[in-house]
Scaffold this active site. Structure first.
Site, PDB file in Angstrom:
ATOM      1  N   ASP A 198       0.850  -1.199   0.000  1.00  0.00           N
ATOM      2  CA  ASP A 198       0.000   0.000   0.000  1.00  0.00           C
ATOM      3  C   ASP A 198       0.890   1.256   0.000  1.00  0.00           C
ATOM      4  O   ASP A 198       1.878   1.324   0.737  1.00  0.00           O
ATOM      5  CB  ASP A 198      -0.881  -0.032   1.268  1.00  0.00           C
ATOM      6  CG  ASP A 198      -1.900   1.074   1.295  1.00  0.00           C
ATOM      7  OD1 ASP A 198      -3.079   0.810   1.017  1.00  0.00           O
ATOM      8  OD2 ASP A 198      -1.502   2.223   1.610  1.00  0.00           O
ATOM      9  N   ILE A 199       0.533   2.224  -0.854  1.00  0.00           N
ATOM     10  CA  ILE A 199       1.326   3.466  -0.907  1.00  0.00           C
ATOM     11  C   ILE A 199       1.026   4.301   0.338  1.00  0.00           C
ATOM     12  O   ILE A 199      -0.140   4.457   0.718  1.00  0.00           O
ATOM     13  CB  ILE A 199       0.986   4.269  -2.190  1.00  0.00           C
ATOM     14  CG1 ILE A 199       1.194   3.391  -3.423  1.00  0.00           C
ATOM     15  CG2 ILE A 199       1.836   5.535  -2.270  1.00  0.00           C
ATOM     16  CD1 ILE A 199       0.737   4.015  -4.738  1.00  0.00           C
ATOM     17  N   GLU A 241      -4.956   2.240  -4.165  1.00  0.00           N
ATOM     18  CA  GLU A 241      -3.492   2.353  -4.085  1.00  0.00           C
ATOM     19  C   GLU A 241      -2.895   1.123  -3.410  1.00  0.00           C
ATOM     20  O   GLU A 241      -1.848   1.158  -2.805  1.00  0.00           O
ATOM     21  CB  GLU A 241      -3.084   3.673  -3.434  1.00  0.00           C
ATOM     22  CG  GLU A 241      -3.178   3.945  -1.990  1.00  0.00           C
ATOM     23  CD  GLU A 241      -4.292   3.413  -1.110  1.00  0.00           C
ATOM     24  OE1 GLU A 241      -5.271   2.789  -1.598  1.00  0.00           O
ATOM     25  OE2 GLU A 241      -4.163   3.595   0.095  1.00  0.00           O
TER      26      GLU A 241
HETATM   27  N1  LIG Z   1      -5.151   9.105  -8.086  1.00  0.00           N
HETATM   28  C1  LIG Z   1      -5.877   8.042  -7.706  1.00  0.00           C
HETATM   29  N2  LIG Z   1      -6.252   7.949  -6.405  1.00  0.00           N
HETATM   30  C2  LIG Z   1      -6.958   6.886  -6.013  1.00  0.00           C
HETATM   31  C3  LIG Z   1      -7.324   5.871  -6.915  1.00  0.00           C
HETATM   32  N3  LIG Z   1      -8.021   4.916  -6.219  1.00  0.00           N
HETATM   33  C4  LIG Z   1      -8.087   5.331  -4.923  1.00  0.00           C
HETATM   34  N4  LIG Z   1      -7.441   6.535  -4.773  1.00  0.00           N
HETATM   35  C5  LIG Z   1      -7.269   7.334  -3.581  1.00  0.00           C
HETATM   36  O1  LIG Z   1      -6.334   6.715  -2.690  1.00  0.00           O
HETATM   37  C6  LIG Z   1      -6.478   7.339  -1.384  1.00  0.00           C
HETATM   38  C7  LIG Z   1      -6.236   6.295  -0.320  1.00  0.00           C
HETATM   39  O2  LIG Z   1      -6.195   6.961   0.919  1.00  0.00           O
HETATM   40  P1  LIG Z   1      -6.222   6.260   2.333  1.00  0.00           P
HETATM   41  O3  LIG Z   1      -6.852   4.914   2.226  1.00  0.00           O
HETATM   42  O4  LIG Z   1      -6.815   7.231   3.318  1.00  0.00           O
HETATM   43  O5  LIG Z   1      -4.737   5.972   2.688  1.00  0.00           O
HETATM   44  P2  LIG Z   1      -3.404   6.847   2.711  1.00  0.00           P
HETATM   45  O6  LIG Z   1      -3.653   8.312   2.576  1.00  0.00           O
HETATM   46  O7  LIG Z   1      -2.505   6.241   1.683  1.00  0.00           O
HETATM   47  O8  LIG Z   1      -2.839   6.583   4.159  1.00  0.00           O
HETATM   48  P3  LIG Z   1      -2.032   5.338   4.690  1.00  0.00           P
HETATM   49  O9  LIG Z   1      -2.408   4.154   3.814  1.00  0.00           O
HETATM   50  O10 LIG Z   1      -2.463   5.157   6.093  1.00  0.00           O
HETATM   51  O11 LIG Z   1      -0.582   5.650   4.569  1.00  0.00           O
HETATM   52  C8  LIG Z   1      -7.908   7.931  -1.373  1.00  0.00           C
HETATM   53  O12 LIG Z   1      -7.792   9.336  -1.362  1.00  0.00           O
HETATM   54  C9  LIG Z   1      -8.514   7.495  -2.729  1.00  0.00           C
HETATM   55  O13 LIG Z   1      -9.384   8.461  -3.270  1.00  0.00           O
HETATM   56  C10 LIG Z   1      -6.921   6.018  -8.294  1.00  0.00           C
HETATM   57  O14 LIG Z   1      -7.181   5.167  -9.175  1.00  0.00           O
HETATM   58  N5  LIG Z   1      -6.189   7.102  -8.632  1.00  0.00           N
END
Ligand SMILES: Nc1nc2c(ncn2[C@@H]2O[C@H](COP(=O)(O)OP(=O)(O)OP(=O)(O)O)[C@@H](O)[C@H]2O)c(=O)[nH]1
Length: 338
Positions: A198-199, A241
């Site tokens: 996970d990013i 992500e």
């Molecule tokens: N650009 C983009 N964003 C996406 C996509 N799918 C999901 N996201 C975004 O990925 C983000 C995931 O955020 P969170 O699950 O809160 O996690 P995080 O900010 O990475 O925090 P941690 O995992 O705790 O480090 C959300 O803002 C989603 O809207 C996509 O296909 N493209």
């Protein structure tokens, strides 16, 4: 329209009505058999990522297996010992000798396998029929492949994960059975790991630089995955992500080393505008008896541990259980749905 043409069109309708590889293999082989009379046909399908092993679907037994694990496997090297297959693979054209014809199954550089026909009669006419079914097979294989991919990153999509995992487990079990029958122990040494990646702070990246930039980050990380993992490892975009890698490695040290190498490559990569991005991962050893939901659940617990312990690290589920850092579920199939 002649009865022959009607029969041919019926076969084309059957063949184009399938959605998965095994059904496609079986229906194509039955269609050709029907149209050629009593020809004896083998279809060797390349299994991507598994040492170029081939499943063979054969009309010899007259019972086409419904389960991939029951099919016979041959390695690429074994097939290449046959000069007809070797010529067919290198020329990418149908090759024939006095008794057999072998067609390559490939499209746009992707090699799907071979069709071998023994005792083919009235060569020219029959070969033209097979040529057309080979072309249909390759077109449909290409479509099935495309449907398995995530459109943004080109990795396998989530829908494909269960099928691929099931196929891998069945193949590992078949290999194990085959090796133990032959008194060999290579399959015993073969292990798989599932990692959930996970990013870190991806929401902040999206919120700060925009969704389009977030997409660029996803594409760059996918490319790094394709570069850093071996071709035997299966790469999936699991969710927004989140990514899954099924790692083929003999020991847990190797699996952890490979994951940490990827984690470092992301950390060291210079992303334009933003500079540095990190990833966290959780990994679990694949138990051949476990359903995929349980395995992904274990990797998710380990990922959660990485997220809550500083991020930019890899945690190993079995290690966490052994050290009492995550609770072992009472039942393997314990899944928390909500
Ligand atoms: N650009 C983009 N964003 C996406 C996509 N799918 C999901 N996201 C975004 O990925 C983000 C995931 O955020 P969170 O699950 O809160 O996690 P995080 O900010 O990475 O925090 P941690 O995992 O705790 O480090 C959300 O803002 C989603 O809207 C996509 O296909 N493209």
């Amino acid at each position: 329209m002649s009865a022959d043409s009607n029969q041919l069109i019926d076969k084309v309708v059957d063949v184009t009505n399938v959605k998965d590889r095994l059904s496609l293999d079986q229906i194509v082989i039955l269609a050709i058999k029907n149209l050629l009379g009593d020809a004896n046909i083998n279809l060797y399908r390349a299994i991507p990522h598994v040492d170029s092993f081939y499943y063979v679907v054969s009309t010899q037994s007259n019972t086409l297996s419904k389960y991939e694990s029951e099919l016979v496997t041959k390695s690429f090297a074994q097939l290449q010992q046959d000069p007809l297959f070797a010529r067919c693979y290198s020329n990418q054209h149908m090759q024939a000798d006095e008794s057999r014809c072998v067609w390559p199954l490939s499209k746009l550089g992707i090699h799907y396998g071979f069709i071998e026909i023994n005792n083919i009669q009235q060569r020219t006419e029959q070969q033209a029929v097979v040529d057309n079914f080979v072309a249909i097979y390759c077109n449909l294989s290409y479509l099935i492949n495309e449907a398995e991919k995530d459109t943004l990153t080109g990795l396998y999509n989530r829908k494909t994960l269960d099928g691929r995992l099931e196929q891998l487990l069945q193949h590992a079990q078949a290999l194990k059975k085959h090796s133990s029958q032959q008194g060999r122990s290579d399959a015993e040494k073969r292990h798989y790991w599932i990692a959930l990646i996970d990013i870190d702070h991806f929401k902040t990246i999206n919120d700060t630089y925009g969704h389009a930039y977030g997409d660029e980050v996803l594409i760059t990380i996918s490319k790094l995955m394709q570069k850093k993992f071996r071709k035997e490892d299966l790469l999936f975009r699991y969710g927004g992500e989140e990514f899954i890698v099924i790692i083929d490695a003999t020991t847990e040290d190797t699996a952890l080393m490979v994951l940490n190498r990827f984690r470092q490559s992301v950390e060291q990569h210079h992303f334009s505008t933003i500079g540095r991005v990190t990833i966290s991962a959780g990994v679990t050893k694949v138990d051949l008896m476990c359903p995929s939901t349980t395995l992904v659940g274990q990797a998710d617990k380990a990922l959660y541990f990485s997220k809550s312990h500083g991020r930019n690290c890899v945690s190993y589920y079995q290690d966490l259980v052994q050290h009492g850092k995550v609770a072992e579920p009472k039942f393997d199939n314990d899944i928390e749905l909500f």
